[in-house]
Scaffold this motif. Structure first.
Motif, PDB file in Angstrom:
ATOM      1  N   LEU A 250      30.105   0.712  -1.078  1.00 35.98           N
ATOM      2  CA  LEU A 250      30.716   1.598  -0.176  1.00 35.98           C
ATOM      3  C   LEU A 250      31.869   0.690   0.630  1.00 35.98           C
ATOM      4  O   LEU A 250      32.893   1.367   0.831  1.00 35.98           O
ATOM      5  CB  LEU A 250      29.739   1.846   1.077  1.00 35.98           C
ATOM      6  CG  LEU A 250      28.486   2.946   0.806  1.00 35.98           C
ATOM      7  CD1 LEU A 250      27.721   3.100   1.993  1.00 35.98           C
ATOM      8  CD2 LEU A 250      29.323   4.032   0.283  1.00 35.98           C
ATOM      9  N   MET A 251      31.648  -0.449   1.002  1.00 35.03           N
ATOM     10  CA  MET A 251      32.799  -1.406   1.209  1.00 35.03           C
ATOM     11  C   MET A 251      33.871  -1.719   0.738  1.00 35.03           C
ATOM     12  O   MET A 251      34.989  -1.700   0.949  1.00 35.03           O
ATOM     13  CB  MET A 251      32.074  -2.652   1.958  1.00 35.03           C
ATOM     14  CG  MET A 251      30.712  -2.616   2.905  1.00 35.03           C
ATOM     15  SD  MET A 251      31.309  -2.125   4.678  1.00 35.03           S
ATOM     16  CE  MET A 251      32.011  -3.870   5.193  1.00 35.03           C
ATOM     17  N   ALA A 276      33.152   2.490   6.856  1.00 37.96           N
ATOM     18  CA  ALA A 276      32.035   2.158   5.893  1.00 37.96           C
ATOM     19  C   ALA A 276      31.035   1.263   6.289  1.00 37.96           C
ATOM     20  O   ALA A 276      29.814   1.493   6.112  1.00 37.96           O
ATOM     21  CB  ALA A 276      32.567   1.727   4.591  1.00 37.96           C
ATOM     22  N   GLY A 277      31.398   0.346   7.346  1.00 41.79           N
ATOM     23  CA  GLY A 277      30.290  -0.374   8.028  1.00 41.79           C
ATOM     24  C   GLY A 277      29.318   0.493   8.853  1.00 41.79           C
ATOM     25  O   GLY A 277      28.317   0.049   8.912  1.00 41.79           O
ATOM     26  N   ALA A 281      25.196   0.647   8.259  1.00 38.93           N
ATOM     27  CA  ALA A 281      24.225   0.610   9.444  1.00 38.93           C
ATOM     28  C   ALA A 281      23.260   1.540   9.603  1.00 38.93           C
ATOM     29  O   ALA A 281      22.208   1.429   9.841  1.00 38.93           O
ATOM     30  CB  ALA A 281      25.184   0.340  10.696  1.00 38.93           C
ATOM     31  N   PHE A 282      23.873   2.922   9.561  1.00 39.99           N
ATOM     32  CA  PHE A 282      23.029   4.139   9.954  1.00 39.99           C
ATOM     33  C   PHE A 282      22.338   4.499   8.717  1.00 39.99           C
ATOM     34  O   PHE A 282      21.106   4.755   8.768  1.00 39.99           O
ATOM     35  CB  PHE A 282      23.957   5.399  10.344  1.00 39.99           C
ATOM     36  CG  PHE A 282      23.136   6.422  10.480  1.00 39.99           C
ATOM     37  CD1 PHE A 282      22.521   6.692  11.561  1.00 39.99           C
ATOM     38  CD2 PHE A 282      22.722   7.479   9.342  1.00 39.99           C
ATOM     39  CE1 PHE A 282      21.933   7.644  12.197  1.00 39.99           C
ATOM     40  CE2 PHE A 282      22.062   8.663   9.925  1.00 39.99           C
ATOM     41  CZ  PHE A 282      21.636   8.892  11.091  1.00 39.99           C
ATOM     42  N   SER A 283      22.646   4.185   7.329  1.00 41.58           N
ATOM     43  CA  SER A 283      22.024   4.398   6.269  1.00 41.58           C
ATOM     44  C   SER A 283      20.720   3.449   6.406  1.00 41.58           C
ATOM     45  O   SER A 283      19.582   3.700   5.899  1.00 41.58           O
ATOM     46  CB  SER A 283      22.758   4.169   4.949  1.00 41.58           C
ATOM     47  OG  SER A 283      23.825   5.133   4.779  1.00 41.58           O
ATOM     48  N   ALA A 284      21.089   2.304   6.536  1.00 42.07           N
ATOM     49  CA  ALA A 284      20.049   1.250   6.605  1.00 42.07           C
ATOM     50  C   ALA A 284      19.097   1.482   7.542  1.00 42.07           C
ATOM     51  O   ALA A 284      17.725   1.299   7.487  1.00 42.07           O
ATOM     52  CB  ALA A 284      20.634  -0.289   7.029  1.00 42.07           C
ATOM     53  N   ALA A 316      19.933  -6.709   3.808  1.00 47.30           N
ATOM     54  CA  ALA A 316      21.066  -6.392   2.897  1.00 47.30           C
ATOM     55  C   ALA A 316      22.159  -5.571   3.952  1.00 47.30           C
ATOM     56  O   ALA A 316      23.601  -5.758   3.457  1.00 47.30           O
ATOM     57  CB  ALA A 316      20.724  -5.355   2.116  1.00 47.30           C
ATOM     58  N   ALA A 317      21.931  -4.983   4.803  1.00 50.14           N
ATOM     59  CA  ALA A 317      22.825  -4.481   5.862  1.00 50.14           C
ATOM     60  C   ALA A 317      23.546  -5.436   6.638  1.00 50.14           C
ATOM     61  O   ALA A 317      25.053  -5.351   6.606  1.00 50.14           O
ATOM     62  CB  ALA A 317      22.280  -3.601   6.754  1.00 50.14           C
ATOM     63  N   ILE A 318      23.095  -6.635   7.035  1.00 46.84           N
ATOM     64  CA  ILE A 318      23.552  -7.498   7.912  1.00 46.84           C
ATOM     65  C   ILE A 318      24.665  -8.279   7.026  1.00 46.84           C
ATOM     66  O   ILE A 318      25.654  -8.556   7.401  1.00 46.84           O
ATOM     67  CB  ILE A 318      22.567  -8.506   8.547  1.00 46.84           C
ATOM     68  CG1 ILE A 318      21.757  -7.689   9.710  1.00 46.84           C
ATOM     69  CG2 ILE A 318      23.187  -9.455   8.956  1.00 46.84           C
ATOM     70  CD1 ILE A 318      20.625  -8.545   9.983  1.00 46.84           C
ATOM     71  N   SER A 319      24.099  -8.536   5.821  1.00 45.51           N
ATOM     72  CA  SER A 319      24.982  -9.331   4.984  1.00 45.51           C
ATOM     73  C   SER A 319      26.202  -8.499   4.587  1.00 45.51           C
ATOM     74  O   SER A 319      27.318  -9.115   4.536  1.00 45.51           O
ATOM     75  CB  SER A 319      24.273 -10.106   3.853  1.00 45.51           C
ATOM     76  OG  SER A 319      23.533  -8.978   3.097  1.00 45.51           O
TER      77      SER A 319
END
Length: 738
Positions: A250-251, A276-277, A281-284, A316-319
């Protein structure tokens, strides 16, 4: 928040990357010790009657039999003089082993029940000391020492719970390595196809590596303070690689699209993180709340997947949010380096005509296009009507596993299966007469071969010749009875026997605890089924709240939940058709058996979380267009045109990570991998491509309905972007081959 993350990446890109490298090195060092602290088993409820019975037997009787050595002669009978001398020596050696208790054999009991019906084999029963993981390690050492050829022409093979556990623990890392060896190269090839450039294709693997390393470190730390299953490593690798790639996709897509429009690198980074960020975040969050439901189960096997799942999603989300923007700043336009021959130069296209046309066709004839798809999914789900649940046993291992072969010999050639006996424990003093009467009643139950108790052995309601081991079943403050049957372990008849044992009138003033393999199965099923309503309620409520905060509609969350249940039902139905009913079982090399209860729950939760991941990808762009003023049909058509391509690519990449586990030798790992991969593809193609646009067309304007009070609440607390660029609430769906 997202603006601050972008500015951090722009101003301190190299510092962020240095910190990430150091963190990965530390996590790798800690995570390397994960396998040494993780445990096997964990399928039973520690508060159940069978678990409490096992604990009493461990404390007061030296533990249940968990290691069975099958002894064969090279020729002749097992009670020949030569074999007898070798057998006596073997038993003496085993009794001298400090890690063994309760060693009992044919040679020191002369019990015909410990000799095969043809007289060519005999068994040695023993208990391996220690906790679960220690038992498996010690059992492996015993097997390595005594397995194979023994003096006097004896051949020894090992079975029983610890031998099966040791074989499982040895096979898991092998399956894991093979799955990674298949998934990583295939994923890299697909990434090259998707992006058309070597640099862009390699970047998602960075996030996947960080997610896996971080979660292994988490599991290693948790394993030092609580019970964590070694099977959680399977989810870590599959989900870590898949979601890391998913979020990075996505990013990278949005960043390359922004560069293609002529935006400066810094501005492209800001826009990418803000849009995308936010979606990442929401998907995670949606995936994490689904996986967190596993924490309500008492079995540490399931809880372990909750630990691993929530951890890998968060890491995964944070990285993705911090490391990927820093990489963009450092690379800039070099993100497109290593362009491959099929990559097109020029400006990015933000839409995929194919998915737009499919959505338009479905919207024009929603019933005609959706009903066949719905019919196929419901047909696929139909085997669930006959689903039965079980717990793992030796049949999950390949047919050439020694512990499995021993179990088969015990069932076929011996009078009763000591390994699958029902254990009855009375944790108090009991007089001999009422205890003998109780044992006599138990011996009259259908399928019971004998009942071994302190006062003696009983068969068919009468006393039989007691063995030397009977004295070990009696203690001043406790009594133990072994109910040995000739029933197939874990069959309906064997489970009914446990229920009948629990229903027999007990000596006055006593409250027996009933344990054993089949009792564990019954209690595990009851425990899991008892927690499923709570887990489903938590998943449904939290998902509803998150989707409402994201869309501002109460209908969209309900629509998403219904469609996801249909797709997951189809997946579980297909897995039942294969792994329980036996269709395609020979092709996959598995033995048909009841669906493993814990793994079935796990597969449902994992697939549900991932389906909600794609729900966010699609709904975000549809909502964006709807908020910009497009009518419902145009918003859905154009939204799917924008997102269809990236959802398909992300689903294929994630499915590869799970399908790789279809090569596993352990059958429940095969089921998990194939089922999760199939669920992802069904959701991405059938649900997002057909059922979502059909449902949106049929719902019309009501798809965005919310009561006035909730609309006001969403306006104040909803997850809307605000500001001059409302489209930034959604991710960019395309990837640029420039």
């Amino acid at each position: 928040m997202f603006d601050r993350i972008a500015e951090l990446a722009i101003r301190r890109a190299r510092l962020v990357l240095v910190v990430a490298v150091v963190a990965v090195a530390l996590m790798g060092a800690v995570g390397a010790g994960a396998f040494s602290v993780l445990k096997g088993g964990g399928y039973d409820d520690p508060a159940s009657q069978s678990s409490r019975a096992g604990k009493v037997i461990e404390e007061k009787f030296g533990g249940e039999t968990n290691l069975i050595l099958l002894v064969r002669t090279a020729g002749g009978r097992i009670d020949s003089p030569a074999a007898d001398r070798s057998g006596q020596a073997l038993v003496a050696d085993l009794k001298a082993e400090k890690d063994l208790d309760n060693v009992l054999s044919y040679w020191d009991t002369d019990s015909p029940d410990l000799r095969s019906e043809d007289g060519r084999e005999a068994i040695v029963l023993a208990h391996v000391k220690g906790e679960k993981t220690e038992q498996e390690k010690r059992a492996k050492a015993i097997i390595d020492t005594y397995g194979g050829q023994y003096e006097g022409g004896l051949t020894i093979e090992a079975g029983g719970g610890t031998a099966v556990g040791a074989d499982l623990s040895a096979q898991v890392p092998k399956d894991l390595i093979l799955a990674e060896a298949i998934a990583v190269p295939l994923t890299l090839i697909l990434l090259l196809v998707v992006f058309g450039s070597v640099v862009a294709a390699l970047l998602p693997l960075v996030i996947g590596t960080i997610a896996i390393a971080g979660t292994f470190a988490e599991l290693a730390l948790l394993g030092g303070v609580t019970d964590v299953s070694n099977s959680a490593t399977n989810l870590t690798t599959a989900l870590g690689l898949g979601l890391g790639i998913d979020y990075a996709l996505l990013m990278i897509s949005r960043f390359r699209e922004q560069l293609a429009t002529g935006a400066a690198v810094d501005d492209a980074v800001r826009h990418t993180v803000r849009t995308a960020g936010r979606t990442v975040a929401f998907s995670a969050a949606t995936v994490a709340v689904a996986l967190a439901a596993l924490l309500v189960f008492p079995q540490y096997f399931l809880r372990s997947f909750g630990y691993a799942g929530v951890g890998v999603v968060a890491i995964a989300a944070i990285s993705t949010l911090f490391v990927m923007p820093a990489l963009f700043v450092v690379l800039g336009h070099k993100v497109n380096n290593g362009r491959l021959p099929w990559a097109k130069k020029g400006r990015a296209e933000s839409r995929t005509p194919l998915w737009g046309r499919i959505a338009r066709t479905v919207m024009r004839r929603p019933a005609l296009t959706a009903l066949p798809v719905l019919a196929v999914l419901l047909l696929a789900a139909s085997p669930l009507l006959g689903i039965t649940l079980g717990t793992p046993d030796e049949r999950v291992l390949p047919e050439d596993a020694k512990s499995r072969q021993v179990s088969e010999v015990l069932r076929e050639k011996f009078n009763g299966n000591d390994d699958a006996a029902v254990h009855v424990v009375l944790d108090q003093a009991v007089d001999k007469a009422p205890l003998a009467s109780y044992a006599t009643q138990l011996s009259e139950l259908p399928g019971v071969v004998r009942v071994e108790a302190g006062p003696g052995t009983y068969a068919d309601g009468r006393p039989a010749a007691p063995g030397p081991g009977n004295a070990a079943l009696s203690r001043p403050d406790a009594q133990r009875l072994n109910v040995v049957s000739d029933l197939e372990p874990k069959s309906d008849d064997a489970q009914n026997l446990v229920k009948e044992v629990r229903a027999v009138a007990t000596p006055a003033g006593t409250a027996p605890l009933v344990g054993g393999t089949d009792a564990v199965l019954i209690d595990s099923k009851d425990s899991i089924s008892g927690q499923i309503p709570l887990a489903l309620a938590l998943v449904a409520v939290t998902t509803f709240i998150l989707l409402f905060l994201f869309t501002g509609s109460v209908v969209q969350p309900l629509r998403a939940l219904v469609l996801n249940v249909i797709s997951l039902g189809a997946t579980l139905g297909v897995m039942t058709w294969i792994f329980q009913d036996g269709n395609l079982a020979s092709l996959l090399g598995v033995t048909p058996q009841p669906m493993e209860a814990s793994m079935t729950v796990l597969m449902f939760v994992i697939a549900f979380g991932l389906s909600m991941d794609y729900e966010v990808f699609v709904t975000s762009r549809i909502k964006e267009l709807h908020d910009e003023g497009e009518d419902n049909e145009s918003a859905v058509t154009n939204g799917l045109g924008h997102t269809g391509r990236i959802v398909t690519a992300a689903a294929c990449l994630l499915a590869v990570s799970f399908f790789a586990f279809g090569t596993a030798e352990i059958s429940f790992m095969q089921m998990f991998g194939l089922g999760s991969g199939l669920a992802i593809l069904i959701d991405a193609v059938a649900v997002r491509g057909v059922l979502v646009p059909a449902a949106m067309r049929l719902l019309g304007r009501s798809a965005w309905y919310a009561p006035p009070l909730l609309r006001k609440f969403h306006g104040r607390y909803g997850l809307s972007e605000g500001g001059p660029a409302p489209e930034q609430i959604a991710e960019s769906p395309s990837y640029v081959k420039s």
